[in-house]
Design an enzyme around this catalytic site. Sequence first.
Site, PDB file in Angstrom:
ATOM      1  N   GLY A  70       0.848  -1.202   0.000  1.00 43.21           N
ATOM      2  CA  GLY A  70       0.000   0.000   0.000  1.00 43.21           C
ATOM      3  C   GLY A  70       0.873   1.238   0.000  1.00 43.21           C
ATOM      4  O   GLY A  70       0.538   2.260   0.590  1.00 43.21           O
ATOM      5  N   GLY A  90      -0.744   4.351  -1.127  1.00 42.88           N
ATOM      6  CA  GLY A  90      -2.129   4.489  -0.646  1.00 42.88           C
ATOM      7  C   GLY A  90      -2.288   5.666   0.295  1.00 42.88           C
ATOM      8  O   GLY A  90      -1.340   6.384   0.606  1.00 42.88           O
ATOM      9  N   ASP A  91      -3.524   5.791   0.742  1.00 45.30           N
ATOM     10  CA  ASP A  91      -3.895   6.937   1.557  1.00 45.30           C
ATOM     11  C   ASP A  91      -3.116   7.006   2.878  1.00 45.30           C
ATOM     12  O   ASP A  91      -2.585   8.043   3.260  1.00 45.30           O
ATOM     13  CB  ASP A  91      -5.399   6.800   1.839  1.00 45.30           C
ATOM     14  N   ALA A 133      -0.274   5.604   3.653  1.00 43.61           N
ATOM     15  CA  ALA A 133       1.140   5.861   3.398  1.00 43.61           C
ATOM     16  C   ALA A 133       1.356   7.344   3.138  1.00 43.61           C
ATOM     17  O   ALA A 133       2.247   7.964   3.718  1.00 43.61           O
ATOM     18  CB  ALA A 133       1.615   5.031   2.217  1.00 43.61           C
ATOM     19  N   VAL A 174      -0.864  -8.693  -5.085  1.00 43.37           N
ATOM     20  CA  VAL A 174      -0.600  -9.455  -3.849  1.00 43.37           C
ATOM     21  C   VAL A 174      -1.013 -10.936  -3.939  1.00 43.37           C
ATOM     22  O   VAL A 174      -0.628 -11.738  -3.097  1.00 43.37           O
ATOM     23  CB  VAL A 174      -1.269  -8.826  -2.596  1.00 43.37           C
ATOM     24  N   ASP A 205      -2.315   0.338  17.155  1.00 42.55           N
ATOM     25  CA  ASP A 205      -3.482   1.085  17.606  1.00 42.55           C
ATOM     26  C   ASP A 205      -2.949   2.500  17.718  1.00 42.55           C
ATOM     27  O   ASP A 205      -2.182   2.800  18.640  1.00 42.55           O
ATOM     28  CB  ASP A 205      -3.977   0.573  18.962  1.00 42.55           C
ATOM     29  N   HIS A 206      -3.293   3.359  16.799  1.00 40.80           N
ATOM     30  CA  HIS A 206      -2.577   4.644  16.743  1.00 40.80           C
ATOM     31  C   HIS A 206      -2.805   5.489  17.997  1.00 40.80           C
ATOM     32  O   HIS A 206      -2.040   6.383  18.280  1.00 40.80           O
ATOM     33  CB  HIS A 206      -2.890   5.403  15.450  1.00 40.80           C
ATOM     34  N   LYS A 224      -0.177   8.256  20.800  1.00 37.91           N
ATOM     35  CA  LYS A 224      -0.451   9.655  21.170  1.00 37.91           C
ATOM     36  C   LYS A 224       0.280  10.002  22.462  1.00 37.91           C
ATOM     37  O   LYS A 224       0.265   9.237  23.418  1.00 37.91           O
ATOM     38  CB  LYS A 224      -1.961   9.871  21.339  1.00 37.91           C
ATOM     39  N   GLU A 283     -16.031  12.953  17.617  1.00 39.16           N
ATOM     40  CA  GLU A 283     -15.487  13.451  16.351  1.00 39.16           C
ATOM     41  C   GLU A 283     -16.499  14.360  15.677  1.00 39.16           C
ATOM     42  O   GLU A 283     -17.705  14.228  15.889  1.00 39.16           O
ATOM     43  CB  GLU A 283     -15.202  12.290  15.401  1.00 39.16           C
ATOM     44  N   HIS A 321      -9.437   1.548  20.495  1.00 32.38           N
ATOM     45  CA  HIS A 321      -8.955   2.777  21.136  1.00 32.38           C
ATOM     46  C   HIS A 321      -9.525   2.997  22.546  1.00 32.38           C
ATOM     47  O   HIS A 321      -8.808   3.310  23.478  1.00 32.38           O
ATOM     48  CB  HIS A 321      -9.294   4.000  20.283  1.00 32.38           C
TER      49      HIS A 321
HETATM   50  C1  BG6 Z   1      -9.732   5.366  13.478  1.00 36.51           C
HETATM   51  C2  BG6 Z   1     -11.148   5.090  13.111  1.00 36.51           C
HETATM   52  O1  BG6 Z   1      -9.132   4.221  14.034  1.00 36.51           O
HETATM   53  O2  BG6 Z   1      -9.677   6.430  14.422  1.00 36.51           O
HETATM   54  C3  BG6 Z   1     -11.789   6.333  12.542  1.00 36.51           C
HETATM   55  O3  BG6 Z   1     -11.202   4.038  12.164  1.00 36.51           O
HETATM   56  C4  BG6 Z   1     -11.629   7.512  13.471  1.00 36.51           C
HETATM   57  O4  BG6 Z   1     -13.167   6.105  12.258  1.00 36.51           O
HETATM   58  C5  BG6 Z   1     -10.184   7.655  13.931  1.00 36.51           C
HETATM   59  O5  BG6 Z   1     -12.030   8.658  12.784  1.00 36.51           O
HETATM   60  C6  BG6 Z   1     -10.066   8.696  15.031  1.00 36.51           C
HETATM   61  O6  BG6 Z   1      -8.714   8.947  15.292  1.00 36.51           O
HETATM   62  P1  BG6 Z   1      -8.224  10.307  15.914  1.00 36.51           P
HETATM   63  O7  BG6 Z   1      -6.764  10.149  16.094  1.00 36.51           O
HETATM   64  O8  BG6 Z   1      -8.590  11.400  14.953  1.00 36.51           O
HETATM   65  O9  BG6 Z   1      -8.977  10.477  17.215  1.00 36.51           O
END
Ligand code: BG6
Length: 492
Positions: A12, A15-16, A18, A90, A181-182, A186, A220, A244
Site C-alpha cells: 500500500g 495508498g492513503d 502511506a 498481492v 493502535d494509533h 499519542k 469526532e 482505542h
Molecule cells: C480510526 C477510526 O481508528 O480512528 C476512525 O477508524 C476515526 O473512524 C479515527 O475517525 C479517530 O482517530 P483520531 O486520532 O482522529 O482520534
Amino acid sequence: SQLDPFVMILFGGAGDLARRKLIPALYGLYRNGLIHERFSVIGLGRSPRETEDYRQIIMESVEKHFRLPVEHRGELEAFSRHFEYISLDVHDREGYHRLKERVEDRERGLGIPENRLFYLAIAPGLFGEVSFHLRDCGLARTHGWKRLVIEKPFGHDYPSAKELNDRIRETFQEDEIYRIDHYLGKEMVQNIQVIRFANTLFENMWNNRYIDHVQITASEVVGVEDRAGYYDGAGALRDMVQNHILQMVMLVAMEPPSRLKPEAIHDEKIKVLRSLRRWKEEEVNRNMVRGQYTGGFQNGKPVLGYREEDGVREGSHNETFVAGRLYIDNFRWSGVPFYIRTGKRMNQKTTEVVIQFKGVPGQLYFNKDNNLDPNLLVIKINPEEGLSLQINAKKPGAENEVVPIAMDFCHDCEESSPEAYESLLRDAVEGDRTYFTHWDEVSLAWKFVDPIRKAWDQQTDSTLCFYEAGTTGPKEADALLARDGYRWHSSG
Ligand code: BG6
C-alpha cells in the site's frame, strides 16, 4: 541513538495511509537523524509506476502532510532517494520472488544485515494471504530481524481475529507482530502511565476509595467520510470501542508494571481486560447505548444524516455512536463505573479522560448552590494535549463560599508533539512493542464486544437512538449517567 539499518517493505506504498501518515512520519525520523542513512523503503502497489514518479509522491506527501513546513528541499530530495517502487499483485506468487530479489539487492548494495520491516497498509482481508506469501517466497527467513506491522481492524469478531492470528503466526512469532493502535502513539495516552505512576498525589488515590467514577470521551466532528464501505459494516463499537477506547480503559485501570518492559506492561493491561465485566445479551440495553446521526448543522453548515451518506445501505441500523457503562471487577476498581462515549458528527472533536474523585463530607464549605463541586482530573488527549485539575478554593472576597478552580498544564504549548505514527514507527524499527497491541488484548477485547454486537444485531430499530448531527449525541447517553446521578463533564 540511531536505529538499525533496515529495509521497509511497504504494502500500500502509494495508498492513503502511506501518503498521509507513514511517509511524513518516516521523514520526521529522518530529519531528526533518528534513522540510519542505510535504510531503504520498497513501496508496493497494484498500479504500474516508475520509481521516479513514486519519489515525486514521496516529496508531495511530506510537503502536504508533515506537521512542519519543509525547510530544506535538498534534504527532502535525499530522503526520497531512499524509496523505490515495485508494482505487485498481492495474489501473484511470482511477484513475491521478484520482490525478494529486489530486497536482497538493496541489502547487498547498502550493506544492510537483512533487517526487514513488513508494513501492511492494505485491506485487512489481505493480511493472511500476504503473510503466507512472505514465508512461501523466503523473504521472511532472515539473518537479521523481521517484523510485521499491521493496521486495524484485526478481524471483525473473536473467531475471525483468531483465524487471522493463526494464519499470521505461521510466518511471524507473537514478538515479531506489531499491531497498530494509533491511540497508543499519542503523547497524552502514553502520559497516562507517567502521571499515575510518577506521582504520589495520584497513585495513592487511584482506587475505589477515592475515585468515584471515570469518563472517557472520544467525539469526532467528521461523519463517515468516504469509508462507508468499511464503516457501514463495522460501526462505532468495532471501529473505536474494541480498540482505542478499551486501550484507554486499560491504561487508566492497570496495576503498576514490574518494569517498563513490553511484557510487563502487556501483562498488566491484559489483566484489566480479564476483570472487565462482560455484559450478557440481556444486560446490554441497560448498560450500553447505540446511536446514529441524522441530518443537522455543523459550524452553521447543513450536513447529511448517516442514512443519506454515499455508500450507506438504505435504512442502515449501523451505529455511529456508542456510550456505555463498564465495570472492572477487581480489588482496585470494584464498584467504580467507567463511562465511555464515542461518536461521529458530534459538536466537537475531543478525546479526554476525566477522573471524578469522591467528595469530602459536605459539612463546612459550600458553593453558591449549597453544594460542593467534585475534584476532577482531566487528561486531555486531543486536540488539546494537557492536564487540568479541578479543586475547590475560596471565592475571592466571599466569606465561606467556595468556587471550583482549574490548575492547567499544557503539554504541547512549548514544543509541538510528534505525530502518533512517528513514535510508533520508531518503536517498530527499534523493536519496542510496548505501544502495540498484544494478541491477548485483541482477543479479550473481542470477547467483551461480541455479545454486545450480537444483542444489537438481533434487535430491531427500537434500541437505535438517533441524534442530530452537530450535537453531543443521543439523550439516552445522558440518561445513562443521570440514572447514576452523574453528567458528562466534557462537552463531547
Ligand atoms: C480510526 C477510526 O481508528 O480512528 C476512525 O477508524 C476515526 O473512524 C479515527 O475517525 C479517530 O482517530 P483520531 O486520532 O482522529 O482520534
